[in-house]
Design an enzyme around this catalytic site. Structure first.
Site, short mmCIF file in Angstrom:
data_model
loop_
_atom_site.label_atom_id
_atom_site.label_comp_id
_atom_site.label_asym_id
_atom_site.label_seq_id
_atom_site.Cartn_x
_atom_site.Cartn_y
_atom_site.Cartn_z
N GLU A 5 5.01 -2.73 -10.72
CA GLU A 5 6.03 -1.75 -10.33
C GLU A 5 7.39 -2.43 -10.24
OE1 GLU A 5 4.63 -0.29 -6.52
OE2 GLU A 5 4.68 -2.28 -5.63
N LYS A 13 2.94 1.39 2.59
CA LYS A 13 4.40 1.28 2.56
C LYS A 13 4.81 0.58 3.86
CE LYS A 13 8.20 4.05 0.84
NZ LYS A 13 8.65 3.08 -0.14
N ARG A 28 1.30 10.17 3.20
CA ARG A 28 1.32 8.74 2.85
C ARG A 28 1.67 7.90 4.07
NH1 ARG A 28 4.92 6.82 -2.16
NH2 ARG A 28 6.58 7.16 -0.64
#
Ligand code: PXG
Length: 268
Positions: free
Chosen positions: A167, A134, A35
């Site tokens: 989220e 991220k 990721r």
């Protein structure tokens, strides 16, 4: 020392990960590194280490920390440049690996469940800055968290630009409706959590019906159970959402079962 000219500081130009260590073993390191490199690719940043080297230095950092249970925070920034935005002025990315511990809520919250409210601040539009990256740009999530704390809540749930459930400030959202586990899909523009993946795997292995689908607040208000997942948060039950008691008002049977399975998995 971090330079005041580091573009991670000046512009939030960088990416990060959050990884847990349980009993000396790093949980899902490969998924986190994958990721991290996907986030780097998305922002056109070349990490100056191979994935294997990154895994090796991360492991070495944990070893040197002496911690058996830890939280690892790899950060890669565009590096030191000048006061302009132009990333070409940053010849060398900055690579940081922090090893420390983390505790988001007290044990009492995990036993009793969290009080959660809807944040007024939506997550960034996926075509502005995809929440799948991220990145070091967490201001929308920080603003949302502040709103929740101001409201006396433990955590917030953020909507996306279309008003669907997205989220938490640092967690994915799950509900249980009539025995089916439901969670929003990553393509809707949320972070594809490593903990989320683990919970989906555990649920499927346990024979629980699972649906990744668009959810809205009504689905949460009327759910039998609800919980949040994240590396730092682990699996955290929701007791009250926007003033509505969820289910019987504590961690429900499916949530408790998944919490147990998750605890076993990270120690396996
Ligand atoms: N969504 C967002 C926006 C996140 O930042 C998750 C979901 C869960 O993903 P993982 O892979 O961890 O299951 C995160 C996780 C904190 C904190 O204080 C959480 C995160 C980052 C920094 C701090 O809880 N990210």
């Amino acid at each position: 020392m971090i330079s005041v000219y580091d573009h991670g500081l000046l512009y939030g130009d960088g990416i990060f990960e959050g990884i847990r260590v349980y009993e000396g073993r790093i949980f899902r390191l490969v998924q986190h590194i994958d990721r991290l490199y996907a986030s780097a690719q998305a922002i056109n940043l070349t990490i100056p280490l191979s994935r294997e080297e990154f895994a090796a230095v991360t492991t070495e950092a944990v070893r040197r920390s002496g911690l058996q249970d830890a939280y690892i925070r790899p950060v890669v920034t565009r590096g030191v440049g000048d006061l302009g935005i132009d990333p070409r002025k940053c010849p060398k990315p900055t690579v940081i690996i922090i090893v420390d511990t983390i505790m988001v809520w007290s044990q009492e919250r995990y036993d009793q469940g969290l009080r959660v409210v809807t944040a007024g601040t939506p997550i960034p539009h996926r075509e502005a800055l995809s929440p799948r990256v991220k990145s070091l740009n967490y201001l929308a999530h920080v603003m949302a968290k502040i709103e929740g704390l101001e409201a006396g809540a433990d955590e917030v749930i953020m909507m996306d630009a279309a008003g669907n459930v997205a989220e938490g400030s640092g967690q994915n959202v799950f509900i249980v409706t009539k025995g089916t586990l439901r969670t929003p899909p990553p393509f809707a523009g949320i972070l594809a959590g490593v903990t989320r993946d683990a919970i989906l795997e555990l649920a499927r292995a346990a024979g629980l019906p699972v649906r990744e689908e668009i959810l809205n607040r009504y689905d949460l208000y009327t759910a039998d159970e609800a919980f949040l997942t994240g590396t730092a948060s682990e699996v955290a039950p929701i007791r009250v959402y926007d003033g509505r008691t969820i289910g019987a008002g504590g961690p429900g049977p499916v949530t408790r079962d998944l919490m147990r399975r998750f605890r076993a998995l990270v120690r396996a």
